[in-house]
Design an enzyme around this catalytic site. Sequence first.
Site, short mmCIF file in Angstrom:
data_model
loop_
_atom_site.label_atom_id
_atom_site.label_comp_id
_atom_site.label_asym_id
_atom_site.label_seq_id
_atom_site.Cartn_x
_atom_site.Cartn_y
_atom_site.Cartn_z
CG PHE A 191 -58.06 -10.74 1.73
CD1 PHE A 191 -59.16 -11.36 1.16
CD2 PHE A 191 -57.11 -11.54 2.38
CE1 PHE A 191 -59.32 -12.73 1.24
CE2 PHE A 191 -57.27 -12.91 2.47
CZ PHE A 191 -58.37 -13.50 1.88
CE1 TYR A 217 -62.75 -2.93 -5.70
CE2 TYR A 217 -64.76 -3.58 -6.86
CZ TYR A 217 -63.76 -3.85 -5.95
OH TYR A 217 -63.76 -5.05 -5.28
CG PHE A 262 -70.56 -13.05 -8.43
CD1 PHE A 262 -69.35 -13.63 -8.82
CD2 PHE A 262 -71.40 -12.60 -9.42
CE1 PHE A 262 -68.98 -13.75 -10.17
CE2 PHE A 262 -71.07 -12.73 -10.78
CZ PHE A 262 -69.87 -13.30 -11.15
CG PHE A 301 -80.36 2.17 -5.04
CD1 PHE A 301 -80.87 3.20 -4.26
CD2 PHE A 301 -79.07 1.71 -4.76
CE1 PHE A 301 -80.14 3.76 -3.22
CE2 PHE A 301 -78.33 2.26 -3.72
CZ PHE A 301 -78.87 3.29 -2.95
NE ARG A 315 -75.79 -6.24 -8.10
CZ ARG A 315 -76.53 -5.74 -9.09
NH1 ARG A 315 -77.41 -6.50 -9.73
NH2 ARG A 315 -76.38 -4.48 -9.47
#
Length: 322
Positions: free
Chosen positions: A71, A139, A167, A208, A221
């Site tokens: 991780f 990233y 996700f 945003f 999302r």
Amino acid sequence: MKLLVTGGAGYVGSVCAAHLLEAGHEVVVLDDLSTGHRDAVPSDATFVEAELGAGAGEVLAAGGFDGVLHFAARSLVGESVTEPEKYWSGNVLASFRLLEAIREHAVPRLVFSSTAATYGEPDRVPIPESAPTLPTNPYGASKLAIDHMITSYATAHGVAATSLRYFNVAGAHVAGDVHLGERHAVETHLIPLVLQVAAGTRESISIFGDDWPTPDGTCVRDYIHVDDLADAHLLALQHATAGRHDVYNLGSGHGFSVLEVVEACRAVTGHPIPAVLTPRRAGDPAVLVAASDRAAEQLGWKPSRTELQRIVADAWEFARGR
Ligand code: UDP
């Protein structure tokens, strides 16, 4: 199994470490505490404070490890654009050294935290694992590079490897006294930011953009509960096959808009949560939703904590306890 958990003092790593211990595994956590928290490491785990690149070899040299859950990573998209060197070094180079230690000490299994950011701007949603991988920031590129390294180690050296492409991980692990959740020094994620408003440490939440091609104009999302994510890691350990690198998307398959998230936070907290419309954030795709059929079919994984209110309620329980 005896397992090394890198980044086990961080959000997802600590929750997975707790699940592994609850399932009866022996866990060694390796974390340099650069972004993680010592008190997030479950008390039954052995803790080693060291950098991934150097530390993994020393820990694995003790022998007897059945697997690594990896991780530890840098994960700020904006930072990866302005300081990419941190991502090639902290993610790619350090993971390469971990892979070398896995090879040297013949560790049979690896489960890696990959990300939806490996796909970049999708040409269709829901996104299957067969979608093109065209990351739009360093990233995502660094995570994809690690995925490619892992494929080659599985093929050449027989590692039983799995990459899990997360996700939007959300919620918290709330089990009795143990509360493990999102606690970033630099918080960029929507749900913890909205809950900061409810907790009185932030005045308002910025939305945003509201002119996206989505039903209410805000971005959509796929929010997946961190406990459901942890379940997938345990299944991945069981199903891993020597010499194979399997890749699975982890999402609920259902998208929620920014406004729906804010509404859920209002309902859970009872706080009015003022919202302020601001310009779009650079690099945000309009909609990201996972097709997780492969994880369902091959791992038998089915997320069970998919209600947005449940996810927010657990995150709020964690945030209130801080
Ligand atoms: N978002 C927002 N305001 C914020 C933070 C995030 O409107 O203060 C939006 C962001 O544009 C995205 C969604 O919330 O559409 C989730 O963002 P987050 O950073 O949590 O995750 P990402 O999808 O970028 O990995």
